[in-house]
Design an enzyme around this catalytic site. Structure first.
Site, short mmCIF file in Angstrom:
data_model
loop_
_atom_site.label_atom_id
_atom_site.label_comp_id
_atom_site.label_asym_id
_atom_site.label_seq_id
_atom_site.Cartn_x
_atom_site.Cartn_y
_atom_site.Cartn_z
N LYS A 148 0.81 -1.23 0.00
CA LYS A 148 0.00 0.00 0.00
C LYS A 148 0.84 1.27 0.00
CE LYS A 148 -3.93 -0.39 0.05
NZ LYS A 148 -4.91 -0.57 -1.06
C1 P1T Z 1 -7.06 -1.41 1.96
C2 P1T Z 1 -5.96 -1.52 2.68
N1 P1T Z 1 -5.09 -2.54 2.57
C3 P1T Z 1 -5.17 -3.48 1.53
C4 P1T Z 1 -4.44 -4.78 1.77
C5 P1T Z 1 -4.60 -5.81 0.84
C6 P1T Z 1 -5.42 -5.64 -0.43
O1 P1T Z 1 -4.87 -4.67 -1.30
P1 P1T Z 1 -5.86 -3.84 -2.25
O2 P1T Z 1 -4.99 -3.22 -3.29
O3 P1T Z 1 -6.53 -2.82 -1.36
O4 P1T Z 1 -6.84 -4.82 -2.81
C7 P1T Z 1 -4.02 -7.04 1.09
N2 P1T Z 1 -3.31 -7.27 2.21
C8 P1T Z 1 -3.11 -6.29 3.11
C9 P1T Z 1 -2.31 -6.59 4.35
C10 P1T Z 1 -3.66 -5.00 2.91
O5 P1T Z 1 -3.45 -4.04 3.83
C11 P1T Z 1 -5.57 -0.49 3.67
O6 P1T Z 1 -4.43 -0.64 4.23
O7 P1T Z 1 -6.35 0.44 3.91
#
Ligand code: P1T
Length: 364
Positions: free
Chosen positions: A50
């Site tokens: 992220k």
């Molecule tokens: C949406 C958020 N995180 C996505 C995330 C994801 C998914 O990523 P996305 O690009 O949001 O689909 C997977 N694993 C972890 C540990 C994550 O933190 C956030 O940190 O607000």
């Protein structure tokens, strides 16, 4: 260019550019002939995938004049990692930042946020996404009432998937096409399968678009969604365990974010995974590959292994040189005090070596 070959201006220069690592020991144990490759995102500056969207959303907002130094207050609803990326960027650039964080999310993430200078507001996990009490509702209220408040909004902001279309995807393509095929590691030279979990869906959407547009339109993209979430497509997949709580953090939602493409052309297939499968796969990654990953990395790997052993994936699983890439979003730093991890690390059945040590020390 390698980020160690020259002095970089700040930590944002160490966002992304993460390694694509062979998971050969797991592949062998699973009887796979294909290459199983992990994109290790905890090696990014802020500790997760992220970081990439946080950097891009801030930089694009500055270019558009939406962020004004000394005036803007960045506010973001997040499960933590986007917040950490934003807090890192704001610490460097001098913006105040407020993070709204559901109670389910780890104390480690809250501590990292506060250490970076963010204000953190906890919200009830069970609050529906569109209720005033949710992390989204509270962020919206704070934006209305705080002068200079701005939500960059990872759930709608086009710079979320674009960050992955322009960085994560191309890095994977470069690593696969830039690694020669050898007798010990034959390679098709293509990304044949990509497996990733979905939270906002920006990662899987952006990576898919990069790979399908610029590299291999036949790449099979598999989305992983936890049981209890409603992101998988078609919707029938989401009936089992709908609304049930789950422990893994970062993936799954009770609404479909705008930035997630559920178009089968972008995400060809979806799998639902459980906490148990995820944590068992985390243990595989730690014990066999030495990778200190977080829970959602286990979700992605367990989904990948289930797909490879299924009717749909079996042919590729047994194809020497086929490249299967799994996105491993963050690391165990975020979860060190979580019961699921402490149980895995500290309550394991004593190994024969542990018993031998005990015998020696008991008698010496
Ligand atoms: C949406 C958020 N995180 C996505 C995330 C994801 C998914 O990523 P996305 O690009 O949001 O689909 C997977 N694993 C972890 C540990 C994550 O933190 C956030 O940190 O607000």
């Amino acid at each position: 260019m390698s980020r160690t070959a020259h002095i970089i201006d700040d930590a944002l220069g160490a966002v992304g550019n993460t390694p694509l690592v062979r998971l050969d020991r797991i592949a062998k144990e699973e009887g796979l002939e294909c290459n199983l490759l992990g994109k290790v995102e905890y090696m990014s500056a802020g500790g997760s995938v992220k970081d990439r969207i946080a950097k891009r959303m801030v930089e694009e907002a500055e270019k558009e004049g939406k962020l004004v130094p000394g005036r803007s207050v960045v506010i973001e609803p997040t499960s933590g990692n986007t917040g950490i990326g934003l807090a890192m960027a704001c610490a460097i650039k001098g913006y105040s930042v407020i993070i709204t964080l559901p109670n389910k999310m780890s104390l480690e993430k809250e501590a990292a946020l506060r250490a970076l200078g963010a204000e953190v507001v906890r919200t009830p996990t069970e609050a529906a996404w569109n209720s005033p009490e949710s992390h989204i509702g509270v962020a919206q209220r704070l934006q209305r009432e705080i002068p200079g408040g701005i939500i960059l909004d990872q759930y709608r902001n086009i710079n979320n998937p674009l960050a992955h279309e322009y960085t994560t995807g191309p890095e994977i393509i470069e690593a696969v096409t830039g690694t020669a095929s050898t007798d010990s590691h034959p390679s098709s030279g293509k990304v044949d399968v990509l497996v990733a979990g979905a939270g906002t869906g920006g990662t899987i959407t952006g990576m898919s678009r990069a790979i399908k547009k610029k590299h291999n339109k036949e790449c099979i993209v598999v989305g992983v969604d936890p049981k209890g979430s409603i992101l998988a497509y078609p919707d029938e997949l989401n009936t089992e365990g709908a609304g049930d709580p789950y422990v893994v953090e970062g993936i799954g939602y009770d609404f479909v974010p705008d930035v997630l493409s559920r178009d089968p052309a972008d995400v060809n297939e979806w799998l639902k995974t459980s906490d148990e499968e995820a944590f068992a796969a985390v243990r595989l990654l730690m014990r066999h590959e030495g990778l200190l990953v977080g829970g959602s990395s286990g979700s992605a790997l367990s989904g990948a292994l289930r797909w490879l052993h299924s009717e749909r994936g079996r042919a590729i699983a047994q194809t020497k040189g086929a490249n299967v890439v799994v996105l491993l979003p963050d690391g165990i730093r975020n979860y060190m005090s979580k019961p699921w991890f402490l149980k895995m690390a500290l309550e394991a059945e004593p190994s024969p070596l542990a018993r031998h040590i005990a015998d020696i020390l008991k008698t010496s």
